[in-house]
Design an enzyme around this catalytic site. Structure first.
Site, PDB file in Angstrom:
ATOM      1  N   HIS A 159       0.872  -1.509   0.084  1.00 13.16           N
ATOM      2  CA  HIS A 159      -0.121  -0.245   0.058  1.00 13.16           C
ATOM      3  C   HIS A 159       0.796   1.387  -0.179  1.00 13.16           C
ATOM      4  CE1 HIS A 159      -3.713  -2.266   0.237  1.00 13.16           C
ATOM      5  NE2 HIS A 159      -3.228  -2.596   1.694  1.00 13.16           N
ATOM      6  N   ASP A 195      -2.474 -10.585  -2.636  1.00 16.19           N
ATOM      7  CA  ASP A 195      -2.986 -10.003  -1.496  1.00 16.19           C
ATOM      8  C   ASP A 195      -4.563  -9.768  -1.652  1.00 16.19           C
ATOM      9  OD1 ASP A 195      -2.017  -8.778   1.420  1.00 16.19           O
ATOM     10  OD2 ASP A 195      -3.757  -7.828   0.585  1.00 16.19           O
ATOM     11  N   HIS A 197      -6.157  -7.186  -0.696  1.00 18.43           N
ATOM     12  CA  HIS A 197      -6.452  -5.887  -0.971  1.00 18.43           C
ATOM     13  C   HIS A 197      -5.400  -5.355  -2.189  1.00 18.43           C
ATOM     14  CE1 HIS A 197      -7.114  -6.643   3.427  1.00 18.43           C
ATOM     15  NE2 HIS A 197      -8.090  -5.705   3.010  1.00 18.43           N
TER      16      HIS A 197
HETATM   17  N1  LIG Z   1      -7.113  -0.612   7.778  1.00 19.43           N
HETATM   18  C1  LIG Z   1      -7.731  -0.866   6.752  1.00 19.43           C
HETATM   19  C2  LIG Z   1      -7.549  -2.276   5.966  1.00 19.43           C
HETATM   20  C3  LIG Z   1      -5.781  -2.477   5.870  1.00 19.43           C
HETATM   21  C4  LIG Z   1      -5.639  -3.533   4.784  1.00 19.43           C
HETATM   22  C5  LIG Z   1      -4.154  -4.163   5.056  1.00 19.43           C
HETATM   23  C6  LIG Z   1      -3.665  -5.133   4.017  1.00 19.43           C
HETATM   24  O1  LIG Z   1      -3.940  -6.353   4.401  1.00 19.43           O
HETATM   25  N2  LIG Z   1      -3.484  -4.919   2.774  1.00 19.43           N
HETATM   26  O2  LIG Z   1      -2.842  -5.859   2.051  1.00 19.43           O
HETATM   27 ZN   LIG Z   2      -4.331  -7.223   2.458  1.00 16.91          ZN
END
Ligand SMILES: NCCCCCC(=O)NO
Ligand SMILES: [Zn+2]
Length: 343
Positions: A159, A195, A197
């Site tokens: 991210h 992943d 996300h």
């Molecule tokens: N706090 C909101 C969700 C964060 C996602 C973290 C994650 O696993 N990203 O791949």
């Molecule tokens: Zn994730």
């Protein structure tokens, strides 16, 4: 398969993140990496090696200098204000606000982040620096000819963009490793982000470039974090157009749907004919993951590794998310065992 791992990740253990309207104990915690390491050792995946030190230069090939130095000095500056508890950002330069860097640390933190999922503690700088060294050591081992290497990175990175952190990510480990490959002579590097996300940071870093192909299979941003990137119509820009492929999937997607997206991503990767592949290995696609909504089961990760192995590419696996702590080790190492099973 060789695993690169550093105990330094224990130095980063945020207390709370803001999620679903509440300050919640961090899902991204040290036991995650401990469980993955334990599983790798239990199944005798291969040797476990400590990272070498690479310094700031490779980080600065991806991240903005002001961002890096903010992260480096943040805790000291925070403490100087008499604050001895975790840092969390709480305000961000949204539309039509000045994209300027304030003097106050709360303003700087908001400028260099995009959500309240990035606590900074006394040990965060050391932990994120070591996480980058874990990725770069894995890349160096791959460059020596290994077929596959596992960089057990923590904190994760996908991210994080050039000048902002978020979603538990500070430095983009996978992007830094990809850039190192290119700096050492590779012409093309493919990144496959599995992943749950979308890897908004990785996409953002390489979006206008053709020397890195970015592919990502993830929860549809219409309903899922990070919400504001990861749509299927994002194809890259400028010379980078045609080198970005997003495969957003509906909540509840299981292996039958997920594997179709994987096959499509693998077709793009094969056509791109990269010198190497980097897999952003998040296993929060698991059916029991506490913050995610896909339905993959543990045997599916073996198949995932087999499909990736069938590409026949030198592959660096970089650990990303996964919060079902009891099963994270089984699921992550299943991918690597599946990869290794392909000869
Ligand atoms: N706090 C909101 C969700 C964060 C996602 C973290 C994650 O696993 N990203 O791949
Ligand atoms: Zn994730």
């Amino acid at each position: 398969m060789l695993t690169i791992y550093s105990d330094d990740h224990h130095l980063h253990h945020g207390k709370y993140e803001l999620i679903d309207g509440q300050l919640t104990p961090c899902f991204e915690k040290p036991s995650r990496a401990d469980m993955v390491l334990a599983r790798a050792q239990k199944v005798k995946l291969g040797e476990v090696a400590a990272p070498r030190e690479f310094g700031l230069a490779p980080i600065l090939r991806v991240h903005d200098e002001g961002f890096v130095h903010f992260l480096k000095d943040a805790w000291t500056e925070w403490q100087a204000m008499g604050r001895d508890y975790d840092m969390l950002p709480f305000t961000w330069p949204n539309r039509r606000l000045r994209q300027t860097i304030p003097d106050c640390i709360d303003g700087k933190f908001g400028y260099y982040s995009f959500d309240a999922g990035v606590p900074i503690t006394a040990g965060t700088w050391q932990a994120v620096s070591s996480s980058v060294n874990v990725a770069l050591t894995g890349q160096a081992e791959l460059a020596k000819g290994a077929r596959g290497v596992f960089s057990l990175c923590r904190p994760p990175g996908h991210h994080a963009a050039a000048d902002y952190m978020g979603g538990y990510c500070y430095f983009n480990n996978a992007a830094i490793a990809a850039q190192a490959m290119l700096d050492q002579g590779a012409s093309r590097v493919a990144i496959l982000d599995v992943d749950y996300h979308h890897g908004n940071g990785t996409q953002d870093i390489f979006y206008d470039r053709a020397d890195v192909l970015f592919t990502s299979i993830h929860g549809d941003p219409r309903f899922e974090y990070p919400f504001f990137l990861g749509y299927a119509d994002e194809k890259g820009e400028g010379v980078g157009r045609g080198f970005n492929f997003n495969y957003p999937l509906a909540a509840g997607s299981d292996w039958s749907a997920w594997s179709l997206a994987l096959a499509a991503a693998c077709r793009q990767i094969a056509a791109y004919a990269p010198d190497a592949l980097i897999v952003s290995l998040g296993v929060d696609t698991f059916k029991e993951d506490p913050i995610s909504q896909f339905k993959l089961d543990s045997p599916d990760y073996l198949r995932m590794g087999e499909v990736i192995g069938a590409l026949g590419l030198q592959t660096l696996f970089v650990m990303e998310g996964g919060y079902a702590v009891e099963e994270i080790g089984i699921n992550a190492i299943n991918v690597l065992q599946g990869f290794d099973s392909v000869t």
